[in-house]
Scaffold this active site. Structure first.
Site, PDB file in Angstrom:
ATOM      1  N   ASP A  94       0.745  -1.042   0.070  1.00 36.83           N
ATOM      2  CA  ASP A  94      -0.254  -0.062   0.189  1.00 36.83           C
ATOM      3  C   ASP A  94       1.155   1.671   0.206  1.00 36.83           C
ATOM      4  O   ASP A  94       1.703   1.442  -0.086  1.00 36.83           O
ATOM      5  CB  ASP A  94      -1.145   0.293   0.768  1.00 36.83           C
ATOM      6  CG  ASP A  94      -2.546   0.391   1.139  1.00 36.83           C
ATOM      7  OD1 ASP A  94      -2.310   1.779   0.242  1.00 36.83           O
ATOM      8  OD2 ASP A  94      -3.677  -0.169   0.824  1.00 36.83           O
ATOM      9  N   HIS A 119      -3.301   5.949   3.711  1.00 36.17           N
ATOM     10  CA  HIS A 119      -4.532   5.054   3.053  1.00 36.17           C
ATOM     11  C   HIS A 119      -3.387   3.382   3.916  1.00 36.17           C
ATOM     12  O   HIS A 119      -3.821   3.250   4.549  1.00 36.17           O
ATOM     13  CB  HIS A 119      -4.144   5.185   1.439  1.00 36.17           C
ATOM     14  CG  HIS A 119      -5.049   4.360   1.089  1.00 36.17           C
ATOM     15  ND1 HIS A 119      -5.005   2.878   0.361  1.00 36.17           N
ATOM     16  CD2 HIS A 119      -6.187   4.138   0.918  1.00 36.17           C
ATOM     17  CE1 HIS A 119      -5.704   2.844   0.130  1.00 36.17           C
ATOM     18  NE2 HIS A 119      -7.002   2.694   0.038  1.00 36.17           N
ATOM     19  N   SER A 126     -11.126  -0.523  -0.275  1.00 33.95           N
ATOM     20  CA  SER A 126      -9.789  -0.538   0.791  1.00 33.95           C
ATOM     21  C   SER A 126     -10.539  -0.697   2.247  1.00 33.95           C
ATOM     22  O   SER A 126      -9.422  -1.516   2.698  1.00 33.95           O
ATOM     23  CB  SER A 126      -9.389   0.890   0.219  1.00 33.95           C
ATOM     24  OG  SER A 126      -8.760   0.885  -0.703  1.00 33.95           O
TER      25      SER A 126
END
Length: 842
Positions: free
Chosen positions: A550, A587, A762
């Site tokens: 990620d 994220h 996600s």
């Protein structure tokens, strides 16, 4: 012609309505052009945000609309009024609208093929300039002499022009006295370099070929502008006895600015034309001042015309070069809005360039266009141009981002490793490790054998090859010519673009959260029953490692610090080479927190994690996606060689992947297929996000989500309803999504010890990875048994409420399962079922 008696154009002194009409058409042209270009870019970005394919016909249609909406009133302006000045205004705007339509149509070239687009732009702009110049040879302009003396063109001279008229000296001003024109092009160069300074400071160049083609395209646009805004055009505004340079600069500059706006609208791929819309039009006023300086009483008309054309080409070409060469249009994206990323710096460079262009226009008008102004000194102009050229180099090498940052190529070879015949009955961690070791051995052997000749040749050509084994591929430098050469080689299957981001002048800044620290299990943890697994079954994920590919992970976060596996093979950053877990975007920290975080945010709070950075500023590339997937199969120490230093026995058991690789990043739908197949063969459980491109059907399309050997996860809200943004099937040959998990308003960790509530598949994906970690922690005999684990997850899932695009149940994408999959995961039921599985049973 030049020898005709001087007189004023009475048509220009008659009714004011032609001038009023010209003002109205000019305002209309500006409004329509800006609206169409901005709307087209926003449409492209919305399609990208929803994961939809780019509409190839959009820009050609918008180009035709420009011809109709802008060209029609401009054409009427060119033929109806009696005023020759107004007719010249309409003529140049009409030709500009046609040129805009032609240049806009080039945007059918996909943005990923930027070199091809720039080459086409250079060729088409040059061809358009030749066509305009050829048609203009039939016209004559009254010349500086007539303009200076107040002479007006006759009707014949307005319809017929010859090159001889350009070269003929004024009778009033002998050719022998011509001087001063050499300074005008130099002043144009200086002005163009001044407008380039903000781009040298805040932007970055692409690859060598890309930069060379941007130079050619800019030069071609300069040639087109010089052909369009020639002496015939400017002479219409330089009338009176004595001449009125203020009218030339104010009125002529305004008309030229609108014409340059039309050319700017066709300059660059979708996104790159937006800064040009702001920085190029002010050059019209500077050009007017330069033409006024060229048309001095002591200047030969032929010299003046040549100097003016040269100045126009240099100034427009250099001004257009900034957006064309120093930005990547793919990075001028709404996906990066909200951070100090490329859109921010492009806006800053545009604002600075606009300010410079306005200051240059004002300065040149004051210094060059006054009736009492002196002829510009060539030596002073040359020194000014040289100083600005040096300043450009100093800025680029100093506070700028010097160097070339072009895209690379991913060369996928035909030979892929044979992974059949692996032991399938090996149970538990030891069996999984043995399979992973054998898969790694076969992959490396296949790559080394099949790549040897190609890599030698690429090294000989200094194309900086990087080999991969998870997919048998090589990443190299190179543009279209190298790509064509590679595609013809017998061992090569296909060649893809592997994107690279251009550097920023300053870090984008670390994302932080604003949510309060959780005080107990979050709603999503309770909704899937993970807290019951901890309290009633005593299972928290210990003994299992979850791998995250990620944006990175903040390894110092209190909810994550203790679970980092550590050692020299638990962190890899192929983008920036960081040596410890970090995360700028946030994220990755959020997703890892949902999988293994403590403080009530993670499903398996005692599982460990390892991390790899495959997203930089929310964008990725096929090469770096492979970098991280390889690291997950066989982690290697910092600075190690993936081919020789991999440790498959250290591979994490479960992978969470909240990303997808769309075509704009260079992926096709097959490129990562061998990678997930190899991970599956190695007994590594791969969980992937379905994507956020719902509620459209068949929106699960970006790799790796559509692949049968990954568990694809959609999102539900707190009411168990499928989130409208959650991507749906059908996917050819396989049912997707597989399962759902909470993905709306999910609170998890963010960099700097903060927390935030985010939405997306996600957010749902790592929760399912955490459930698998709980299952395998409860029963180590299941480790590596992917088929049985997937089946348990599906069998124990609870029903979810589907949502539809049209709010009509008939719009179920073929069947409700293409929206809901097997339903929402139930951690308690899944772990209970897994705990009862005995080794060797099926």
């Amino acid at each position: 012609m030049h020898g005709e008696p001087a007189h004023h154009d009475v048509n220009d002194r008659g009714s004011p309505w032609p001038a009023v009409a010209a003002v109205f058409v000019g305002c209309w042209t500006v409004a329509v052009t800006v609206a169409v270009q901005s709307g087209g870019w926003v449409t492209d970005q919305v399609m990208l945000g929803f994961g939809r394919d780019r509409v190839g016909w959009l820009w050609p249609v918008l180009g035709l609309a420009a011809v109709v909406l802008v060209g029609t009133p401009a054409l009427l302006l060119a033929v109806v009024p009696r005023s020759t000045t107004v007719r010249a205004t309409g003529r140049v705007w009409f030709v500009g609208a046609v040129a805009l339509a032609v240049l806009t149509a080039l945007r059918v070239v996909p943005p990923v093929h930027h070199e091809t687009y720039l080459a086409a732009l250079a060729a088409v702009a040059t061809l358009t300039a030749l066509v305009v110049r050829r048609s203009a040879r039939r016209q004559a302009y009254p010349g500086p002499a007539a303009a200076v003396s107040g002479a007006a063109p006759t009707e014949n001279s307005d319809a017929a022009r010859t090159e001889a008229d350009d070269a003929a000296p004024s009778r009033a001003e002998p050719a022998g006295r011509a001087r001063g024109t050499g300074a005008v092009p130099l002043l144009a160069v200086a002005a163009g370099l001044a407008t380039l300074l903000p781009w040298a400071w805040l932007g970055a160049l692409g690859g060598l070929l890309e930069t060379m083609l941007a130079l050619l395209a800019s030069a071609a646009l300069g040639l087109l502008a010089a052909t369009l805004l020639d002496a015939t055009f400017w002479s219409r505004f330089a009338v009176g006895r004595p001449p009125r340079p203020g009218r030339l600069v104010l009125v002529g500059g305004l008309v030229a600015g609108v014409a340059l706006l039309l050319l700017a609208a066709g300059t660059g791929q979708s996104g790159a034309q937006l800064p040009a819309l702001w920085t190029l039009p002010p050059a019209g006023f500077a050009l007017a001042a330069l033409w006024a300086a060229a048309w001095r009483p002591t200047v030969d008309p032929a010299d003046a015309a040549r100097a003016g054309r040269t100045a126009t080409g240099w100034l427009v070409g250099l001004t257009a070069l900034g957006p064309l060469a120093f930005t990547d249009p793919e990075e001028i994206s709404l996906l990066l809005i909200g951070t100090r990323d490329v859109p921010f710096w492009v806006a800053a460079a545009t604002g600075a360039g606009l300010a410079v262009a306005v200051l240059v226009a004002i300065g040149y008008a004051v210094l060059l266009a006054r009736p009492s102004a002196r002829t510009p000194n060539r030596r002073v102009a040359a020194v000014t141009a040289v100083v600005l050229l040096v300043a450009f180099g100093v800025v680029d090498l100093g506070p700028g981002q010097p160097g070339l940052y072009g895209e690379r190529l991913l060369v996928v070879l035909r030979a892929q490793a044979d992974l059949t015949g692996l032991p399938t009955d090996a149970a538990g961690r030891a069996g999984r490790d043995a399979r992973a070791t054998e898969v790694y051995r076969r992959l490396v052997a296949t790559a080394e054998q099949s790549q040897a000749d190609l890599v030698r040749e690429l090294n000989r050509l200094r194309l900086d090859p990087v080999s991969y084994y998870l997919v048998n591929a090589v990443e190299v430098d190179g543009g279209p010519a190298v790509r064509a050469w590679l595609a013809r080689r017998p061992e090569v299957d296909r060649v893809l673009i592997s994107q690279r981001l251009r550097p920023l002048p300053a870090p984008a800044g670390q994302s932080r959260g604003t949510a309060p620290k959780p005080t107990g299990p979050e709603w999503n943890i309770s909704q899937i029953g993970a807290d019951k697994v901890w309290s009633q079954l005593g299972v928290t994920g210990s003994g299992i490692v979850v791998g995250s590919s990620d944006s990175g992970v903040d390894g110092t976060h209190p909810a994550l610090r203790a679970q980092f596996r550590g050692g020299d093979d638990s962190w890899y950053d192929p983008w920036d080479g960081t040596r410890s877990p970090t995360d700028q975007g946030g994220h990755g920290t959020h997703t890892v927190g949902s999988a293994v975080g403590r403080d009530g945010i993670g499903v398996a709070p005692d599982a460990q994690w390892v991390g790899c950075v495959n997203l930089d500023r929310n964008l990725g590339s096929p090469g770096h996606y492979l970098d991280c997937l390889q690291f997950m199969l066989a982690p290697f120490p910092t600075g190690g060689d993936p081919f020789t230093d991999g440790r498959p026995e250290r591979a994490p058991q479960v992978l969470t992947n909240s990303w997808g690789c769309p075509s704009i990043e260079g992926c096709d739908r097959r490129v990562l297929r061998p990678a997930t197949a190899a991970l599956d063969a190695a007994g590594i459980f791969v969980v992937a996000a379905a994507g956020n491109t719902g509620p459209w059907c068949a929106s699960i399309d970006d790799p790796p989500a559509p692949f049968p050997d990954v568990l694809t996860v959609g999102a539900v809200d707190s009411q168990g309803r499928v989130a409208e943004f959650s991507s749906r099937g059908p996917v050819p040959g396989v049912g997707k999504p597989d399962v759902l998990a909470p993905g709306v308003d999910v609170v998890s960790a963010m960099p700097g010890g903060t927390y935030a509530a985010l939405d997306g598949t996600s957010m749902a994906t790592p929760q399912v990875a955490g459930v698998v970690a709980l299952m395998w922690s409860a029963n180590p005999a299941l480790v590596g048994d992917l088929t049985r684990t997937r089946q348990i997850l599906r069998d124990t899932a609870t029903a979810a409420t589907p949502t539809y695009r049209s709010r009509n149940p008939s719009d179920d994408c073929g069947t409700p399962s293409n929206v809901t999959g097997a339903g929402q995961v139930d951690a308690y039921a899944a772990v209970s079922a897994a705990a009862g599985v005995r080794p060797g049973t099926r």
